[in-house]
Design a protein around this motif. Sequence first.
Motif, short mmCIF file in Angstrom:
data_model
loop_
_atom_site.label_atom_id
_atom_site.label_comp_id
_atom_site.label_asym_id
_atom_site.label_seq_id
_atom_site.Cartn_x
_atom_site.Cartn_y
_atom_site.Cartn_z
N ASN A 142 -87.53 16.57 83.31
CA ASN A 142 -87.50 15.71 84.49
C ASN A 142 -88.89 15.45 85.07
OD1 ASN A 142 -84.73 15.63 84.19
ND2 ASN A 142 -84.31 17.13 85.80
N ASN A 143 -89.75 14.94 84.19
CA ASN A 143 -91.06 14.43 84.60
C ASN A 143 -91.20 13.01 84.06
OD1 ASN A 143 -92.90 16.48 86.06
ND2 ASN A 143 -91.97 17.74 84.47
N LYS A 144 -92.43 12.55 83.91
CA LYS A 144 -92.68 11.23 83.33
C LYS A 144 -93.61 11.37 82.13
CE LYS A 144 -92.12 8.90 87.80
NZ LYS A 144 -92.75 8.02 88.82
N LEU A 145 -93.42 12.46 81.39
CA LEU A 145 -94.26 12.74 80.23
C LEU A 145 -93.89 11.82 79.07
CD1 LEU A 145 -94.03 16.62 80.55
CD2 LEU A 145 -95.99 15.20 81.16
N SER A 146 -94.85 11.59 78.18
CA SER A 146 -94.62 10.64 77.09
C SER A 146 -95.44 11.03 75.87
CB SER A 146 -94.99 9.22 77.55
OG SER A 146 -96.36 9.17 77.95
N GLY A 147 -95.34 10.20 74.83
CA GLY A 147 -96.11 10.44 73.62
C GLY A 147 -95.40 11.38 72.66
N ASN A 148 -96.09 11.70 71.56
CA ASN A 148 -95.55 12.59 70.55
C ASN A 148 -95.81 14.05 70.90
OD1 ASN A 148 -94.86 10.30 69.15
ND2 ASN A 148 -96.54 10.44 67.67
N ILE A 149 -94.95 14.91 70.41
CA ILE A 149 -95.18 16.35 70.54
C ILE A 149 -96.25 16.75 69.53
CG2 ILE A 149 -94.14 18.64 70.34
CD1 ILE A 149 -91.47 17.44 70.98
N PRO A 150 -97.25 17.53 69.94
CA PRO A 150 -98.27 17.96 68.98
C PRO A 150 -97.65 18.68 67.78
CG PRO A 150 -98.94 18.50 71.22
CD PRO A 150 -97.53 18.03 71.30
N GLU A 151 -98.02 18.28 66.58
CA GLU A 151 -97.49 18.89 65.37
C GLU A 151 -97.76 20.39 65.32
OE1 GLU A 151 -95.47 19.32 61.95
OE2 GLU A 151 -95.64 17.43 63.07
#
Length: 326
Positions: free
Chosen positions: A197-206
């Motif tokens: 429940n934030n506004k985080l985005s992008g890919n998860i670091p491998e």
Amino acid sequence: MKLFLHLCIFFSILFISLTSSYSCTLNDKNALLQIKKSLNNPPLLSSWNPQTDCCTSWTGVSCTNRHVTELTISSGKISGQIPAQIGDLPYLRTLDFSYLTHLTGNIPRTITKLQNLEILRLKETNLSGPIPGYISELKSVTFLDLSFNQFTGPIPGSLSQMPKLEAIQINDNKLTGSIPNSFGSFVGNVPNLYLFNNKLSGNIPESLSKYDFNAVDLSGNEFTGDGSMLFGRNKTTIRVNISRNKFNFELSKIKFARTIVSLDLSENHIYGKFPRRELTKLRLQHFNVSHNFLCGPIPQGGVLQTFEPSVYSHNICLCGAPLKPC
């Protein structure tokens, strides 16, 4: 008469000695009184009377060997900011300011003086601004809870440098950006990760694929790409929730830890078929794959047929019990 006099003197000295051994130090008492003053002398802290002992009669204060080691202020009408004098309690091990909806501002720099701090809970207040990176200077903290606030900006990558951290709870804020790459190199424990429940985005670091999280909750953000690196046959993960994101990976290729009891993959872009046997071997207590792009039969066996049809709904063409026959 002399004997009586000597006994009186002896017991007086003993009383003074015992009293001083349990009463809080003058420095700690003064620091607490300054904190009370900075918070506008709220009714919640009315027991903080200069004429009484802070270790034995002050609300929310606990001591060890005369030093204040725990400070808990919660569920009251407190207005203002976290006082800078919080750093003047050097023996503090627990700091808990929770459910104080009129507590504003940010976390003061002086908090880094609390090098004995083990539990930092600033939960459900109105704190705002960025989460300061200098929190990572608190090397003894095992539990960090900054949830349900108004924090904005990115997650400080420096949190990975806290060697004793066991849980990061920064959910229910307004954080943006991605998971820091540094989270692929925690210097100590692999903490439970609650970022939901934030506004985080992008890919998860491998790099997170090498970690065996006990619990991870990334739900309710805008993450994209492949989230399958959180899973693995040889891991001991118990709870995973990546729902309400935009993850895109093929379910049939995932190997699940046998220890998982809670798995929520709903409301993503996950596609493909169910793995033939993987999920039937799990003792799931909570499960949801609804609102994805899954197709094919739901495997028979295990607990998969015990869940409500809704946990499989809104997919392309799933079939089989508890849904319609294929």
